[in-house]
Design a protein around this motif. Structure first.
Motif, PDB file in Angstrom:
ATOM      1  N   VAL A 524       0.848  -1.442  -0.111  1.00 23.13           N
ATOM      2  CA  VAL A 524      -0.089  -0.068  -0.509  1.00 23.13           C
ATOM      3  C   VAL A 524       0.776   0.726   0.471  1.00 23.13           C
ATOM      4  O   VAL A 524       0.740   2.601  -0.867  1.00 23.13           O
ATOM      5  N   ALA A 525       2.287   1.157   0.518  1.00 25.80           N
ATOM      6  CA  ALA A 525       2.650   2.484   0.947  1.00 25.80           C
ATOM      7  C   ALA A 525       4.090   2.180   1.183  1.00 25.80           C
ATOM      8  O   ALA A 525       4.426   0.776   1.607  1.00 25.80           O
ATOM      9  N   LEU A 526       5.270   2.796   0.703  1.00 26.79           N
ATOM     10  CA  LEU A 526       6.516   2.365   1.183  1.00 26.79           C
ATOM     11  C   LEU A 526       7.810   3.826   1.118  1.00 26.79           C
ATOM     12  O   LEU A 526       7.536   4.537   0.486  1.00 26.79           O
ATOM     13  N   GLY A 527       8.401   3.467   2.850  1.00 23.14           N
ATOM     14  CA  GLY A 527       8.918   5.071   2.457  1.00 23.14           C
ATOM     15  C   GLY A 527       7.771   5.603   2.978  1.00 23.14           C
ATOM     16  O   GLY A 527       8.158   7.256   3.328  1.00 23.14           O
ATOM     17  N   GLY A 528       6.486   5.270   3.411  1.00 16.22           N
ATOM     18  CA  GLY A 528       5.567   6.564   3.780  1.00 16.22           C
ATOM     19  C   GLY A 528       4.721   7.106   2.705  1.00 16.22           C
ATOM     20  O   GLY A 528       3.828   8.078   2.828  1.00 16.22           O
ATOM     21  N   VAL A 529       5.442   6.706   1.251  1.00 16.02           N
ATOM     22  CA  VAL A 529       4.477   7.175   0.138  1.00 16.02           C
ATOM     23  C   VAL A 529       3.630   6.237  -0.346  1.00 16.02           C
ATOM     24  O   VAL A 529       3.698   5.011  -0.605  1.00 16.02           O
ATOM     25  N   PRO A 530       2.353   6.562  -0.319  1.00 18.44           N
ATOM     26  CA  PRO A 530       1.569   5.691  -1.270  1.00 18.44           C
ATOM     27  C   PRO A 530       1.422   5.105  -2.092  1.00 18.44           C
ATOM     28  O   PRO A 530       1.927   6.122  -3.370  1.00 18.44           O
ATOM     29  N   LEU A 537       5.926   5.236  -8.787  1.00 23.96           N
ATOM     30  CA  LEU A 537       7.590   5.947  -8.449  1.00 23.96           C
ATOM     31  C   LEU A 537       8.200   5.608  -6.779  1.00 23.96           C
ATOM     32  O   LEU A 537       9.100   5.428  -7.422  1.00 23.96           O
ATOM     33  N   ALA A 538       7.611   5.108  -6.001  1.00 20.97           N
ATOM     34  CA  ALA A 538       7.496   4.449  -4.773  1.00 20.97           C
ATOM     35  C   ALA A 538       8.460   3.125  -4.894  1.00 20.97           C
ATOM     36  O   ALA A 538       8.856   2.663  -4.155  1.00 20.97           O
ATOM     37  N   LEU A 539       8.461   2.404  -6.304  1.00 17.89           N
ATOM     38  CA  LEU A 539       9.121   1.390  -6.314  1.00 17.89           C
ATOM     39  C   LEU A 539      10.522   1.457  -6.787  1.00 17.89           C
ATOM     40  O   LEU A 539      11.311   0.690  -7.113  1.00 17.89           O
ATOM     41  N   LEU A 555       7.195  -0.328   5.990  1.00 14.60           N
ATOM     42  CA  LEU A 555       5.856  -0.585   4.751  1.00 14.60           C
ATOM     43  C   LEU A 555       4.868  -0.792   5.036  1.00 14.60           C
ATOM     44  O   LEU A 555       4.639  -1.016   6.148  1.00 14.60           O
ATOM     45  N   SER A 556       3.903  -0.192   4.681  1.00 16.80           N
ATOM     46  CA  SER A 556       2.986  -0.177   4.878  1.00 16.80           C
ATOM     47  C   SER A 556       1.938  -2.018   4.045  1.00 16.80           C
ATOM     48  O   SER A 556       2.015  -1.481   2.557  1.00 16.80           O
ATOM     49  N   LYS A 565      -1.392  -2.509   7.390  1.00 19.82           N
ATOM     50  CA  LYS A 565      -0.579  -2.591   8.620  1.00 19.82           C
ATOM     51  C   LYS A 565       0.751  -1.794   8.230  1.00 19.82           C
ATOM     52  O   LYS A 565       1.319  -2.509   7.171  1.00 19.82           O
ATOM     53  N   GLU A 566       2.007  -1.331   9.378  1.00 23.97           N
ATOM     54  CA  GLU A 566       2.779  -1.573   9.049  1.00 23.97           C
ATOM     55  C   GLU A 566       3.363  -1.868   9.788  1.00 23.97           C
ATOM     56  O   GLU A 566       3.660  -2.563  10.750  1.00 23.97           O
ATOM     57  N   VAL A 567       4.833  -3.131   8.506  1.00 18.94           N
ATOM     58  CA  VAL A 567       5.658  -3.117   8.757  1.00 18.94           C
ATOM     59  C   VAL A 567       7.388  -2.593   8.413  1.00 18.94           C
ATOM     60  O   VAL A 567       7.779  -1.444   7.706  1.00 18.94           O
TER      61      VAL A 567
END
Length: 603
Positions: A524-530, A537-539, A555-556, A565-567
């Motif tokens: 869902v999100a990586l490094g806080g970027v949805p 772009l977050a990939l 990561l979300s 959930k965040e891990v």
């Protein structure tokens, strides 16, 4: 939502027809009342006098540009035929997409209900959302092949179309209504080629060279409006105008945008294009993603509108037929969409080289490199071809890049692929098809004998493109594997699957597993970027490389539809080994730099 106008239209659709002179055109009335029922369109067709040759009413098995089996007969409900006095006549279904009329010579009216494709489940061969139909409380999408059929043998007959819809709705289409509210098409093919978006739309217009360009936009929550979106597209449209030599090969063009909770891509048409994209705030990054997609679809005004074979010219809606020149319609168009932005100064060279990297990486890691582009086109409607289909945009575009460089080399910098395309468009145009069988030879005769060898090796054959050699001539290095010696952060082995705008893991390494991430989890999100909008772009691996090895990355994750959930994943260290790497050569010679300058120009 209902209005007195709509109520009258519904009564007319239900009432028996009275005797009247037979119309000269096929006259369709499509009624849509989103408050009345389960996502269905009511269609009424008034016909000229039918002959026995028109005993079968045909629905589309496919449509141009979809490269998929559609079988629209699966969505038909309550098919009926009537004579001039409204008396019911018999009919029966005789095939997946065909209804036989018991008394065709007496038939003057056909009525049927057809379900929308978005909300109607089918066991196989589901229809791409952008090629389908939808009816919602505040908007509708109508693609011609999803609601209209035609009497067999009358695919080329002129038709007119009236839409009954809620009075407050705006209608977005390249077609222009007459004084009585009918949209006219010279044939069924043109009707299919003219999608319609209706509803609570915003719209904006501009002029590009000699062409009037309109943009219609539905945005579920109003985040995207037509006027600012068109403003974001103006530079791309200007670059396209320059790339095409000044004027456009169309007089009118329409962009149709539907922004909602899913992203399904885009579909090109001769004089319009249609987009189903996930809604998001109109940030510069979001806008650039929209512009990149639009650049590809817009360039289809050259191919296949002005350069197409007889398979496209006389499209077979009954039996899906592939073309070996799909590389031209889609691969060359994808090349042009990026090249015209590069040459127009909209993107820097580094960004364009990143596109080349992505294309080569996809071809080498996610497709069958022994599957020729011409074979892919011929098999594009089959399940086998569909498994390779996305590579037409990757290897297809990269092959066009190589063809451009080869043409520039052979012409000593005086003619590239862009110039040959403009020459072909002028020679053939919308009404004169290229030869499906002889186009490779005809293209070669128009250019240089060596181009025939290029087609045999890289389009009809599967030899690896000579990227190092070709790009080296313009002072750009290509390295299949480049060892940098630098240590960078990494997630370890990982692979993603993108479906309907959502990103899922299809491979996870030890670091991700230790954090509790599993295959099929949604990212869902990586490094806080949805991960929202048409670009992911977050990939970008560069975002990971900028972090120190050993640091944590948030990561979300969403599993099986549960709340996200965040891990936190601890990033490992690895050598920065770059694959399929394109970069300007710092040791480029004056001759190579001069060749690059020519390559960067619209000749």
């Amino acid at each position: 939502m209902k209005t007195s106008f709509f109520g009258l239209a519904a009564l007319l659709a239900a009432a028996p027809a009275v005797a009247a002179p037979a119309p000269k055109e096929l006259t369709y009335t499509v009624s849509m009342d989103p408050a009345a029922g389960p996502h269905q369109f009511q269609v009424r067709l008034e016909t000229p006098k039918l002959g026995k040759e028109q005993a079968v009413y045909q629905f589309a098995a496919t449509a141009p540009g979809t490269y998929q089996v559609m079988d629209m007969g699966r969505y038909v409900r309550q098919f009926e035929a009537f004579d001039a006095k409204g008396k019911p006549l018999g009919s029966k279904q005789i095939g997946p997409n065909q209804w036989e009329l018991a008394q065709p010579t007496k038939t003057r009216e056909i009525r049927y209900t057809i379900a929308e494709t978005w909300a109607t489940p089918v066991p196989e061969h589901s229809i791409y959302r952008m090629c389908g139909s939808s009816l919602e409380p505040d908007h509708a999408l109508v693609n011609g092949q999803t609601v209209l059929g035609y009497p067999q043998g009358w695919q080329a007959k002129p038709l007119r179309l009236k839409l009954n819809h809620p009075a407050a709705w705006t209608v977005g289409t390249v077609l222009v209504p007459d004084g009585d509210g009918y949209f006219h098409a010279k044939s069924y093919d043109q009707a299919v080629d003219s999608p319609i978006l209706l509803g609570n739309l915003t719209n904006a217009q501009t002029k590009v060279g000699n062409a009037d360009v309109a943009l219609y936009c539905y945005s579920a929550t109003g985040l995207v409006q037509a006027t600012p979106l068109l403003a974001d597209m103006q530079k791309m449209l200007g670059a396209a105008q320059a790339f095409l030599g000044g004027d456009l090969p169309v007089k009118r063009y329409a962009f149709l945008y539907l922004f909602s909770d899913k992203s399904a891509g885009a579909w090109e048409h001769s004089y319009s294009s249609e987009y189903i994209l996930r809604e998001g705030a109109l940030t510069p990054e979001f806008a650039q993603g929209v512009v990149d997609i639009a650049a590809h679809e817009f360039f289809h005004i050259v191919t296949p509108l002005n350069i197409h074979s007889e398979i496209i010219e006389r499209f077979n809606f009954v039996h899906p037929t592939g073309s070996q020149h799909l590389w031209l319609y889609e691969g060359v168009t994808e090349w042009a969409s990026h090249m015209m932005q590069l040459r127009g100064g909209l993107v820097p060279l580094a960004d364009y080289l990143a596109v080349l990297h992505n294309e080569e990486q996809y071809d080498r890691t996610r497709s069958d490199t022994t599957y020729a582009l011409s074979k892919l086109g011929l098999n594009s409607f089959s399940d086998e071809g569909q498994r390779q289909y996305n590579n037409i945009y990757q290897r297809g575009a990269l092959t066009a890049s190589a063809l451009d460089l080869r043409l520039l080399e052979l012409s000593h910098g005086t003619r590239g692929l862009r110039d040959v395309l403009l020459q072909l468009a002028k020679k053939y145009g919308p009404d004169s098809p290229i030869s499906e069988q002889n186009f490779f030879q005809d293209f070669t005769a128009l250019t240089y004998p060596e181009i025939g060898d290029f087609f045999r090796r890289y389009v009809q054959g599967t030899e690896p493109l000579p990227l190092k050699e070709y790009f080296g001539r313009i002072g750009i290095r290509y390295d299949a594997v480049l060892h940098t010696g630098r240590q960078v952060a990494t997630l370890g082995p990982v692979a993603y699957d993108v479906r309907e705008g959502n990103v899922y893991y299809k491979q996870v390494g030890p670091a991700l597993q230790a954090a509790g991430v599993a295959v099929s989890d949604q990212l869902v999100a990586l490094g806080g970027v949805p991960l929202a909008g048409p670009r992911y772009l977050a990939l970008d691996p560069d975002q990971l490389a900028a972090r120190p090895p050993g640091s944590d990355l948030a990561l979300s994750i969403r599993r099986a539809g549960a709340p996200a959930k965040e891990v936190r994943v601890k990033l490992a260290a690895a050598e920065d080994v770059q694959r399929y790497h394109f970069a300007p050569d710092p040791a480029a010679t004056p001759g190579q730099l001069a060749a690059r300058a020519v390559w960067l120009k619209n000749l």
